[in-house]
Design a protein around this motif. Structure first.
Motif, PDB file in Angstrom:
ATOM      1  N   LEU A 118       0.801  -0.999   0.392  1.00 54.98           N
ATOM      2  CA  LEU A 118      -0.289  -0.168  -0.170  1.00 54.98           C
ATOM      3  C   LEU A 118       0.878   1.113  -0.129  1.00 54.98           C
ATOM      4  O   LEU A 118       0.237   2.354   0.450  1.00 54.98           O
ATOM      5  CB  LEU A 118      -0.565   0.279   0.896  1.00 54.98           C
ATOM      6  CG  LEU A 118      -2.075  -1.161   1.556  1.00 54.98           C
ATOM      7  CD1 LEU A 118      -2.561  -1.038   2.522  1.00 54.98           C
ATOM      8  CD2 LEU A 118      -3.078  -0.682   0.283  1.00 54.98           C
ATOM      9  N   ARG A 120       3.300   2.725  -2.216  1.00 52.02           N
ATOM     10  CA  ARG A 120       3.602   3.701  -3.035  1.00 52.02           C
ATOM     11  C   ARG A 120       1.819   4.306  -3.128  1.00 52.02           C
ATOM     12  O   ARG A 120       1.719   5.258  -3.955  1.00 52.02           O
ATOM     13  CB  ARG A 120       3.587   2.673  -4.544  1.00 52.02           C
ATOM     14  CG  ARG A 120       4.987   2.025  -3.909  1.00 52.02           C
ATOM     15  CD  ARG A 120       5.470   1.239  -4.985  1.00 52.02           C
ATOM     16  NE  ARG A 120       5.398   0.101  -4.994  1.00 52.02           N
ATOM     17  CZ  ARG A 120       4.792  -0.548  -5.377  1.00 52.02           C
ATOM     18  NH1 ARG A 120       5.810  -0.974  -6.421  1.00 52.02           N
ATOM     19  NH2 ARG A 120       4.479  -2.085  -5.690  1.00 52.02           N
ATOM     20  N   GLN A 121       1.128   4.003  -2.742  1.00 52.95           N
ATOM     21  CA  GLN A 121      -0.611   4.128  -3.081  1.00 52.95           C
ATOM     22  C   GLN A 121      -1.350   5.043  -2.130  1.00 52.95           C
ATOM     23  O   GLN A 121      -1.912   6.531  -2.286  1.00 52.95           O
ATOM     24  CB  GLN A 121      -1.607   3.146  -3.806  1.00 52.95           C
ATOM     25  CG  GLN A 121      -1.468   2.203  -3.961  1.00 52.95           C
ATOM     26  CD  GLN A 121      -2.882   1.299  -4.199  1.00 52.95           C
ATOM     27  OE1 GLN A 121      -3.407   1.063  -3.681  1.00 52.95           O
ATOM     28  NE2 GLN A 121      -1.767  -0.028  -4.160  1.00 52.95           N
ATOM     29  N   MET A 122      -0.046   5.811  -1.244  1.00 51.35           N
ATOM     30  CA  MET A 122      -0.637   6.686  -0.050  1.00 51.35           C
ATOM     31  C   MET A 122      -0.297   7.869  -0.186  1.00 51.35           C
ATOM     32  O   MET A 122       1.016   7.845  -1.725  1.00 51.35           O
ATOM     33  CB  MET A 122       0.078   6.306   0.965  1.00 51.35           C
ATOM     34  CG  MET A 122       0.142   4.767   2.354  1.00 51.35           C
ATOM     35  SD  MET A 122      -1.777   4.793   2.288  1.00 51.35           S
ATOM     36  CE  MET A 122      -2.204   5.677   3.482  1.00 51.35           C
ATOM     37  N   PRO A 123      -1.605   8.551  -0.144  1.00 50.80           N
ATOM     38  CA  PRO A 123      -1.318   9.834  -0.986  1.00 50.80           C
ATOM     39  C   PRO A 123      -0.255  11.166  -0.252  1.00 50.80           C
ATOM     40  O   PRO A 123       0.715  10.598   0.546  1.00 50.80           O
ATOM     41  CB  PRO A 123      -2.585  10.483  -0.428  1.00 50.80           C
ATOM     42  CG  PRO A 123      -3.294  10.339   0.979  1.00 50.80           C
ATOM     43  CD  PRO A 123      -2.104   8.758   0.709  1.00 50.80           C
ATOM     44  N   GLU A 127      -1.978  15.823  -1.628  1.00 54.00           N
ATOM     45  CA  GLU A 127      -2.949  15.009  -2.482  1.00 54.00           C
ATOM     46  C   GLU A 127      -4.001  15.445  -2.126  1.00 54.00           C
ATOM     47  O   GLU A 127      -3.817  14.421  -0.459  1.00 54.00           O
ATOM     48  CB  GLU A 127      -1.832  13.888  -3.372  1.00 54.00           C
ATOM     49  CG  GLU A 127      -1.263  14.009  -4.496  1.00 54.00           C
ATOM     50  CD  GLU A 127      -0.222  13.014  -3.900  1.00 54.00           C
ATOM     51  OE1 GLU A 127       0.504  12.916  -5.481  1.00 54.00           O
ATOM     52  OE2 GLU A 127      -0.553  11.512  -3.814  1.00 54.00           O
ATOM     53  N   ARG A 129      -6.403  13.587   0.202  1.00 50.42           N
ATOM     54  CA  ARG A 129      -6.568  11.977   0.812  1.00 50.42           C
ATOM     55  C   ARG A 129      -8.285  11.358   1.257  1.00 50.42           C
ATOM     56  O   ARG A 129      -8.169   9.972   0.946  1.00 50.42           O
ATOM     57  CB  ARG A 129      -6.467  11.930   2.493  1.00 50.42           C
ATOM     58  CG  ARG A 129      -4.985  12.730   2.682  1.00 50.42           C
ATOM     59  CD  ARG A 129      -3.942  12.874   3.911  1.00 50.42           C
ATOM     60  NE  ARG A 129      -3.050  13.483   4.285  1.00 50.42           N
ATOM     61  CZ  ARG A 129      -1.980  12.781   4.840  1.00 50.42           C
ATOM     62  NH1 ARG A 129      -2.242  11.601   5.343  1.00 50.42           N
ATOM     63  NH2 ARG A 129      -0.918  13.056   4.790  1.00 50.42           N
ATOM     64  N   LEU A 132      -8.580   7.624  -0.034  1.00 49.35           N
ATOM     65  CA  LEU A 132      -7.729   6.268   0.472  1.00 49.35           C
ATOM     66  C   LEU A 132      -8.007   6.877   1.585  1.00 49.35           C
ATOM     67  O   LEU A 132      -7.678   5.661   3.269  1.00 49.35           O
ATOM     68  CB  LEU A 132      -6.182   6.278   0.810  1.00 49.35           C
ATOM     69  CG  LEU A 132      -5.699   6.063  -0.736  1.00 49.35           C
ATOM     70  CD1 LEU A 132      -4.154   6.396  -0.703  1.00 49.35           C
ATOM     71  CD2 LEU A 132      -6.604   4.933  -1.134  1.00 49.35           C
TER      72      LEU A 132
END
Length: 279
Positions: A118, A120-123, A127, A129, A132
């Motif tokens: 996960l 690399r997918q976190m804001p 960005e 949020r 997610l």
């Protein structure tokens, strides 16, 4: 093994213990008869084989029961709990979710894998949020669940619990998804620790009963755990209803007494007024 329980704990646990022993095909003894003595001897032999003291076994059972109760309070499914060790996997006791064995067989079950998948997918900074938001919520809930074992020990037992190394390691792995510094991680996990204590506090009796039955059966699956929790909550609801009805009955009796006193006073006043010679 019930020799370590207080009289109050025995009275509270008798229905649950009787049900479990009946399911296991063992007669239930409320006195110190041969059945209970045989059971205690079997338990002592088991602990000797495991290299544990009764206090250590109780602590492990309470720890795993705390994980399970907290998971159910959070709405998470529980695959089962065990108080038996597994030297190959390096644990003294375990609480696992549904699909636990399959996940670990494929190398996906550890929190480190979850974080790696996960991260690399976190804001990033700036960005949005919101897409997610469920990830943040699940990290928070799962960290509470990881720390619930130690919280249960602290709530039920005397003394400071041992540091749950693997629980803390996995909680830290997940915390790294939303924390950037060591100070932030420590603060976040401390908050989760308090949240776990707060969540378990009203259910200390459930933790105690579940841990005691776990020490008898050694392993419980999810259906058994849910059945024990449902049974205890039904018993508590029934006891609360009995108290409510008893209180209502006391209120009715008090009202009847008060009404009778008022009627008596009224009769006396009427009688005095009717026969007063000065009138």
């Amino acid at each position: 093994m019930t020799k370590e329980l207080s009289a109050d704990e025995r009275d509270f646990l008798q229905p649950a213990l009787a049900e479990v022993q009946a399911a296991a095909g063992k007669p239930h003894s409320e006195a110190n008869g041969s059945g209970l003595e045989e059971e205690i001897n079997e338990y002592d032999e088991l602990l000797a084989a495991l290299g544990r003291t009764p206090e250590q076994d109780r602590r492990i059972a309470i720890h795993e029961a705390g994980h399970a109760v907290c998971a159910r309070l959070l709405g998470h499914d529980v695959g089962g709990i065990t108080a038996n060790p597994d030297a190959a996997r390096g644990y003294e006791g375990l609480c696992w979710g549904v699909g636990h064995a399959e996940a670990f067989a494929e190398g996906r079950g550890d929190a480190a894998y979850v974080r790696a998948a996960l991260a690399r997918q976190m804001p990033q900074a700036g960005e949005d949020r919101r897409p997610l938001g469920d990830v943040f919520a699940n990290v928070y809930a799962k960290c509470i669940e990881f720390l619930a074992g130690r919280a249960a020990e602290r709530m039920v037992l005397d003394g400071d619990p041992a540091v749950p190394a693997d629980d803390l390691r996995q909680a830290r792995e997940l915390a790294l998804l939303i924390c950037k510094t060591e100070e932030a991680i420590e603060t976040f996990l401390a908050h989760c620790d308090v949240a776990a204590c707060d969540m378990l506090m009203p259910y200390g009796d459930v933790v105690i009963v579940l841990a005691t039955i776990l020490r008898i059966k050694r392993t419980l699956d999810g259906a058994e755990i849910d059945g024990i929790i449902r049974g205890l909550e039904a018993q508590k609801a029934l006891a609360a209803e009995h108290r409510r009805r008893a209180q209502w009955k006391r209120g009715e009796l008090a009202a009847d007494w008060f009404r009778a006193q008022c009627d008596h006073v009224g009769v006396v006043r009427v009688t005095r007024f009717a026969f007063n010679p000065t009138q």
